[in-house]
Design a protein around this motif. Structure first.
Motif, PDB file in Angstrom:
ATOM      1  N   GLY A  34       0.939  -1.221   0.040  1.00  0.00           N
ATOM      2  CA  GLY A  34      -0.108  -0.018   0.028  1.00  0.00           C
ATOM      3  C   GLY A  34       0.897   1.427  -0.038  1.00  0.00           C
ATOM      4  N   LEU A  35       0.471   2.263  -0.770  1.00  0.00           N
ATOM      5  CA  LEU A  35       1.608   3.193  -1.002  1.00  0.00           C
ATOM      6  C   LEU A  35       0.575   4.564  -1.179  1.00  0.00           C
ATOM      7  N   VAL A  36       1.133   5.610  -1.096  1.00  0.00           N
ATOM      8  CA  VAL A  36       0.385   7.031  -1.669  1.00  0.00           C
ATOM      9  C   VAL A  36       1.568   7.858  -2.237  1.00  0.00           C
ATOM     10  N   ILE A  37       0.738   8.714  -3.114  1.00  0.00           N
ATOM     11  CA  ILE A  37       1.562   9.759  -3.736  1.00  0.00           C
ATOM     12  C   ILE A  37       0.811  11.172  -3.471  1.00  0.00           C
ATOM     13  N   PRO A  38       1.670  11.853  -2.459  1.00  0.00           N
ATOM     14  CA  PRO A  38       1.081  12.828  -2.006  1.00  0.00           C
ATOM     15  C   PRO A  38       0.416  13.920  -3.029  1.00  0.00           C
ATOM     16  N   GLY A  39       1.470  14.534  -4.000  1.00  0.00           N
ATOM     17  CA  GLY A  39       1.010  15.186  -5.037  1.00  0.00           C
ATOM     18  C   GLY A  39       1.635  14.774  -6.395  1.00  0.00           C
ATOM     19  N   GLY A  72      15.377   6.546 -21.372  1.00  0.00           N
ATOM     20  CA  GLY A  72      15.348   5.724 -19.987  1.00  0.00           C
ATOM     21  C   GLY A  72      14.252   5.217 -19.828  1.00  0.00           C
ATOM     22  N   PHE A  73      14.177   3.898 -19.280  1.00  0.00           N
ATOM     23  CA  PHE A  73      13.193   2.970 -18.961  1.00  0.00           C
ATOM     24  C   PHE A  73      12.973   2.507 -17.655  1.00  0.00           C
ATOM     25  N   PHE A  74      11.850   2.442 -16.760  1.00  0.00           N
ATOM     26  CA  PHE A  74      11.784   1.905 -15.553  1.00  0.00           C
ATOM     27  C   PHE A  74      10.434   1.216 -15.263  1.00  0.00           C
ATOM     28  N   CYS A  75      10.503  -0.070 -14.617  1.00  0.00           N
ATOM     29  CA  CYS A  75       9.425  -0.928 -14.619  1.00  0.00           C
ATOM     30  C   CYS A  75       9.500  -1.541 -13.403  1.00  0.00           C
ATOM     31  N   GLY A  76       8.303  -1.416 -12.484  1.00  0.00           N
ATOM     32  CA  GLY A  76       8.229  -1.995 -11.372  1.00  0.00           C
ATOM     33  C   GLY A  76       7.145  -2.966 -11.216  1.00  0.00           C
ATOM     34  N   SER A  77       7.161  -4.019 -10.483  1.00  0.00           N
ATOM     35  CA  SER A  77       6.178  -5.032 -10.163  1.00  0.00           C
ATOM     36  C   SER A  77       6.342  -5.656  -8.784  1.00  0.00           C
ATOM     37  N   PRO A  78       5.052  -5.492  -7.965  1.00  0.00           N
ATOM     38  CA  PRO A  78       3.730  -5.288  -8.455  1.00  0.00           C
ATOM     39  C   PRO A  78       3.559  -3.860  -8.991  1.00  0.00           C
ATOM     40  N   ALA A 128       2.027  -1.033  -8.417  1.00  0.00           N
ATOM     41  CA  ALA A 128       2.168   0.283  -7.708  1.00  0.00           C
ATOM     42  C   ALA A 128       3.462   0.871  -7.605  1.00  0.00           C
ATOM     43  N   ILE A 129       4.442  -0.086  -7.249  1.00  0.00           N
ATOM     44  CA  ILE A 129       5.871   0.458  -6.976  1.00  0.00           C
ATOM     45  C   ILE A 129       6.250   1.058  -8.412  1.00  0.00           C
ATOM     46  N   GLY A 130       5.987   0.434  -9.532  1.00  0.00           N
ATOM     47  CA  GLY A 130       6.210   1.399 -10.806  1.00  0.00           C
ATOM     48  C   GLY A 130       5.935   2.619 -10.797  1.00  0.00           C
ATOM     49  N   LEU A 131       4.603   3.019 -10.390  1.00  0.00           N
ATOM     50  CA  LEU A 131       4.094   4.332 -10.263  1.00  0.00           C
ATOM     51  C   LEU A 131       4.756   5.205  -9.435  1.00  0.00           C
ATOM     52  N   VAL A 132       5.223   4.570  -8.184  1.00  0.00           N
ATOM     53  CA  VAL A 132       5.790   5.672  -7.299  1.00  0.00           C
ATOM     54  C   VAL A 132       7.116   5.691  -7.805  1.00  0.00           C
ATOM     55  N   HIS A 152      -1.255  -7.820 -19.854  1.00  0.00           N
ATOM     56  CA  HIS A 152      -2.010  -7.585 -18.919  1.00  0.00           C
ATOM     57  C   HIS A 152      -0.917  -8.176 -17.994  1.00  0.00           C
ATOM     58  N   SER A 153       0.487  -7.540 -17.774  1.00  0.00           N
ATOM     59  CA  SER A 153       1.334  -7.867 -16.811  1.00  0.00           C
ATOM     60  C   SER A 153       1.149  -6.962 -15.662  1.00  0.00           C
ATOM     61  N   ASN A 154       1.666  -7.499 -14.353  1.00  0.00           N
ATOM     62  CA  ASN A 154       1.589  -6.615 -13.266  1.00  0.00           C
ATOM     63  C   ASN A 154       2.799  -5.801 -13.098  1.00  0.00           C
ATOM     64  N   GLU A 155       2.553  -4.639 -13.894  1.00  0.00           N
ATOM     65  CA  GLU A 155       3.622  -3.667 -13.930  1.00  0.00           C
ATOM     66  C   GLU A 155       2.982  -2.467 -14.448  1.00  0.00           C
ATOM     67  N   VAL A 156       3.675  -1.256 -13.668  1.00  0.00           N
ATOM     68  CA  VAL A 156       3.731   0.146 -14.317  1.00  0.00           C
ATOM     69  C   VAL A 156       5.128   0.200 -15.037  1.00  0.00           C
ATOM     70  N   ILE A 157       5.282   0.739 -16.193  1.00  0.00           N
ATOM     71  CA  ILE A 157       6.371   0.972 -16.998  1.00  0.00           C
ATOM     72  C   ILE A 157       6.092   2.454 -17.427  1.00  0.00           C
ATOM     73  N   VAL A 158       7.264   3.059 -17.304  1.00  0.00           N
ATOM     74  CA  VAL A 158       7.280   4.541 -17.876  1.00  0.00           C
ATOM     75  C   VAL A 158       8.731   4.674 -18.662  1.00  0.00           C
TER      76      VAL A 158
END
Lengths: 241, 241, 241
Positions: B29-34, C159-165, C167-171, C196-202
């Protein structure tokens, strides 16, 4: 009633009338004698049979579909739907979820029993190593299950080869169709026709001996390439082609 | 700075302000404040909240969505999106990736905390064996998370049952809806509504006691069938229905 | 001919002319010197090269695509297709299946060899724990492989970054793009752009130092969050960024 706080007390010998049997590849065979009408409506089946037979596996698809093909040939039942989940218990392929339909439950139950018997046999041409897997199947005379799943011409010989990681499947297919005068009827890849599996799948038709030769060339090629990745494959049953 | 050549020196007690907590089923569980405005634009959210709460699991979806449903009921937050990756760590189902939004970060953080607490509880109705898995959830009064994910009527009782391999889910559903006067609101299969998971999923509504009875019938059926496949399931928490 | 009843006799030292080599992440490199014309037609490639090179992995995608990017830069070959199966051997991400094309087989074989060398290096920025995984890649000068896969501007830093589960990728992405003046070129989630992978990729572009800083910030964040889930990651190679 089951005590959910002691799950190990649940009988392994299932007494539900819906239960038909299990076999290799985490396969279960079930029947629904007269499906609930509100559920049947949601299922939106092309042919709304009341008696349904179900074949469901975590691993493998072509062998199961070929097995069901044999079952519908010899019983008064029909294939209603074939779905290929992305599964294989952590490997790069599919499982399967197949629905059969019939006018009476004994026909459907018999079809599921026949399917389970053939699945055990046909699983002999599924090879799984630490790196990937290969699947082969062959039918001298395709029926509607193979037609629905892979556009196999009904009544004609059918061959199927699948390799994972995907590149192995493509090299298998190239050598197989060069070695034998067969016609390609399906070409499937991670983005085309699969549920994003890590496979190249090719299905062919033609004269019986040419189709069988193509499958054997694909198998020879696939096994050599899979073993090059560093581990030996095993099969859950016994090779028979 | 982390030394990437000695990854075992990374502190397990995370000090990032974004970190809220972890729980069963590889859930964070995570938060992104802004959230960064250029990232927010790419995300294309229906409601572009600046403060986001994130729930992300490798395994399970219905229990988490029900947990988030409880969290949004009791906080000043809203569900922004629910996605179901094909995951479950090698099993045949989904994980989840849920985004909450709110006007201020303390509301969102509280919603994530509440979600994590309920996820631990609701995970008690997830049963995983060597062969497959079953998931159940029940809410006396569905809110917007269950509505977004499964079309649950807001304010009404909600029941959910899911079985894998898929055929088990269909037999569970058939017996459940025959046993109780409920209305089916969702029917999902490998090719319909799922991310190609090896599951049949049915969601129902109706009177509270009927919905709960349907879930219990589905659970009884599913456990018997799953055990017939040769191994006993375990749950990461404690059954509570 | 292989004896399928004794699979352990298959030579591990593959002698097929199609075989180029293997490397980490269950990767195999193959060539098809002159692909069968009926198979080529089914493949429906944008550019129907006769000589094809194949890179296929069970785990990882960005590192492999970056490796192929290097290979096409320094050989007379082109990227024909890039597909991302849902794989990673039970984890929540992708594998890859990449096809290269060239006018002659020695060019293509050389491109596959170069790709395999870089894949081993670039795998050093793939981190896998019991809970999830992270993948990073960086190129000072993107070419057509990165362009096809992620819309990377050709000739610019990538540059590429990817996290799984997921939510980690989004933060990771939020902190990375806040820390460095980069432009987001791709945003991918379980339902958007992935299989349908369990990732956020940017993926990002910008000035070289800003892009590299963004990747390092994402890596620092991702490793801290992944370790918070209770296990330390490992990498199949050696970190190099």
């Amino acid at each position: 009633m089951i005590d959910v706080n002691d799950l190990t007390k649940i009988p392994t010998d299932c007494s539900l009338t819906e239960f038909v049997g299990t076999t290799v590849l985490d396969t279960i065979g079930l029947v629904i004698p007269g499906i609930d009408s509100s559920l049947l409506e949601q299922m939106n089946l092309k042919k709304p049979y009341k008696s349904l037979g179900l074949i469901s596996s975590r691993t493998g698809a072509a062998g199961q579909i070929n097995a069901v093909d044999e079952a519908v040939k010899s019983t008064n039942t029909e294939v209603v739907s074939i779905e290929l989940p992305r599964d294989t218990k952590g490997w790069g392929g599919h499982g399967c979820f197949i629905i059969l339909g019939g006018e009476n439950v004994s026909d459907v139950r018999r079809a599921v029993e026949i399917s389970l018997e053939y699945i055990e046999k046909y699983a002999g041409e599924l090879y799984i190593s630490q790196a990937g897997h290969l699947e082969f199947t062959y039918s001298a005379c395709a029926d509607l299950a193979l037609n629905i799943a892979f556009d196999a011409p009904v009544g004609r010989p059918f061959g199927f080869f699948c390799g994972s990681p995907a590149a192995i499947g493509l090299v298998m297919a190239d050598l197989a169709v060069k070695a034998s005068p067969v016609e390609i009827i399906r070409y499937m890849t991670p983005d085309k026709g699969t549920s994003h599996s890590n496979e190249v799948i090719v299905a062919v038709t033609g004269d019986a001996s040419a189709v069988k030769d193509a499958v054997l060339t694909a198998r020879e090629t696939g096994l050599r390439l899979l073993v090059s990745m560093g581990s030996f494959p095993e099969t859950p049953s016994k090779p028979f082609l």
